[in-house]
Design a protein around this motif. Sequence first.
Motif, PDB file in Angstrom:
ATOM      1  N   TYR A   1       0.815  -1.228   0.000  1.00  0.00           N
ATOM      2  CA  TYR A   1       0.000   0.000   0.000  1.00  0.00           C
ATOM      3  C   TYR A   1       0.841   1.268   0.000  1.00  0.00           C
ATOM      4  N   PRO A   2       1.898   1.365   0.831  1.00  0.00           N
ATOM      5  CA  PRO A   2       2.706   2.588   0.795  1.00  0.00           C
ATOM      6  C   PRO A   2       3.264   2.888  -0.594  1.00  0.00           C
ATOM      7  N   ARG A   3       3.642   1.840  -1.325  1.00  0.00           N
ATOM      8  CA  ARG A   3       4.168   2.058  -2.669  1.00  0.00           C
ATOM      9  C   ARG A   3       3.098   2.638  -3.583  1.00  0.00           C
ATOM     10  N   MET A   4       1.868   2.126  -3.514  1.00  0.00           N
ATOM     11  CA  MET A   4       0.782   2.642  -4.341  1.00  0.00           C
ATOM     12  C   MET A   4       0.487   4.096  -3.994  1.00  0.00           C
ATOM     13  N   LEU A   5       0.519   4.415  -2.705  1.00  0.00           N
ATOM     14  CA  LEU A   5       0.289   5.788  -2.268  1.00  0.00           C
ATOM     15  C   LEU A   5       1.325   6.720  -2.863  1.00  0.00           C
ATOM     16  N   ARG A   6       2.566   6.337  -2.817  1.00  0.00           N
ATOM     17  CA  ARG A   6       3.652   7.160  -3.371  1.00  0.00           C
ATOM     18  C   ARG A   6       3.518   7.293  -4.882  1.00  0.00           C
ATOM     19  N   GLU A   7       3.139   6.207  -5.546  1.00  0.00           N
ATOM     20  CA  GLU A   7       3.007   6.245  -7.003  1.00  0.00           C
ATOM     21  C   GLU A   7       1.877   7.166  -7.439  1.00  0.00           C
ATOM     22  N   VAL A 184       5.620  13.635   6.305  1.00  0.00           N
ATOM     23  CA  VAL A 184       6.627  13.818   7.349  1.00  0.00           C
ATOM     24  C   VAL A 184       7.896  14.427   6.761  1.00  0.00           C
ATOM     25  N   GLY A 185       8.319  15.550   7.338  1.00  0.00           N
ATOM     26  CA  GLY A 185       9.536  16.226   6.893  1.00  0.00           C
ATOM     27  C   GLY A 185       9.544  17.665   7.382  1.00  0.00           C
ATOM     28  N   ALA A 238       9.265  18.458   0.541  1.00  0.00           N
ATOM     29  CA  ALA A 238      10.534  17.964  -0.001  1.00  0.00           C
ATOM     30  C   ALA A 238      11.470  19.108  -0.354  1.00  0.00           C
ATOM     31  N   ALA A 239      10.930  20.164  -0.958  1.00  0.00           N
ATOM     32  CA  ALA A 239      11.758  21.316  -1.311  1.00  0.00           C
ATOM     33  C   ALA A 239      12.347  21.971  -0.070  1.00  0.00           C
ATOM     34  N   ALA A 240      11.541  22.076   0.999  1.00  0.00           N
ATOM     35  CA  ALA A 240      12.021  22.682   2.244  1.00  0.00           C
ATOM     36  C   ALA A 240      13.114  21.835   2.882  1.00  0.00           C
ATOM     37  N   VAL A 241      12.918  20.521   2.904  1.00  0.00           N
ATOM     38  CA  VAL A 241      13.917  19.621   3.492  1.00  0.00           C
ATOM     39  C   VAL A 241      15.223  19.702   2.705  1.00  0.00           C
ATOM     40  N   ARG A 242      15.129  19.653   1.388  1.00  0.00           N
ATOM     41  CA  ARG A 242      16.330  19.718   0.544  1.00  0.00           C
ATOM     42  C   ARG A 242      17.031  21.066   0.694  1.00  0.00           C
ATOM     43  N   ALA A 272      12.391  12.888  -7.569  1.00  0.00           N
ATOM     44  CA  ALA A 272      13.255  13.206  -6.429  1.00  0.00           C
ATOM     45  C   ALA A 272      12.464  13.641  -5.205  1.00  0.00           C
ATOM     46  N   THR A 273      11.207  14.041  -5.412  1.00  0.00           N
ATOM     47  CA  THR A 273      10.354  14.451  -4.295  1.00  0.00           C
ATOM     48  C   THR A 273      10.216  13.338  -3.260  1.00  0.00           C
ATOM     49  N   MET A 274      10.124  12.115  -3.729  1.00  0.00           N
ATOM     50  CA  MET A 274       9.866  10.984  -2.847  1.00  0.00           C
ATOM     51  C   MET A 274      11.111  10.493  -2.104  1.00  0.00           C
ATOM     52  N   GLU A 275      12.258  11.067  -2.397  1.00  0.00           N
ATOM     53  CA  GLU A 275      13.496  10.597  -1.777  1.00  0.00           C
ATOM     54  C   GLU A 275      13.714  11.151  -0.372  1.00  0.00           C
TER      55      GLU A 275
END
Length: 284
Positions: A1-7, A184-185, A238-242, A272-275
Amino acid sequence: YPRMLRERTLAALKRMVKLNPLVMCVTNRVTPQRVADVLLAAGASPAMVDNPDEVHAFSLISKAVYVNTGLHKSQVAALERVASTPTPVIIDPVGFGATSYRNQAISDFLTSVNRLTVIKGNANEICGLAGYEGKGQGVDSDASTAIAMEPAKSLAQNHGCVVGISGDMDIVVSADGKKAVKVVGDVPMMAQITGTGCSLGALVAASVGANIYETPEGECENTSAFYGALAAHTMFTAAAVRASARQDVCGPGGLSIALMDELAQLAGKPEATMEVVELHECAV
């Protein structure tokens, strides 16, 4: 399920970048340039319009309307004209809870909007809108996002729209209140930059507008809006974390500039957002 959510979240983000959606922003007078800059960096097209004689017509050529409640006089008049638009409306109820006038004006607008699609706010604003006690000062919130989960669920069900909460972590709640995802981030220094919440709301509008416009066959509009909102919260986080991890960032000024650069980088490479961001489904 987590993979489907990310996709599915990544697919929604890619739709936004590909479509380059026009977003009409009826925003406060403090943050229009930041809002416009964030939309441009992330791959969308902003139009900062609050003339009451123009807003309705302009909304008809836009993929989404973003309302950020500064409530200066011309904006109040504009809200009356834009409420009837058939275009999806995303509202950030800035400062709800600060004054009785602001509370009434925002509540009246919410009930008058023809196509209310997303409410996005901080924990204090979401709690206040739902009739719960919040914790904040002016337009800022001192409350943890987690305390706004139940209020967000209530708002979603009462208005039939997606609800997004921003803060120490972000949470997006589906329009039926039965699904919620935590992003989360956390980057605490973001609270020292003016307009980060405002610009996130605009990015939500861009992503939601694009995903509703290109709703996959067999998918309902509210589902497209949910994943569109989730994609925007994920990209912004993701942009803020990076940006905060860059060696040349040592304070809010540097972070502010780096945030734009990282949004542009992610628009060019959405994968790259998901990294750097974690997505977790929450119990509701």
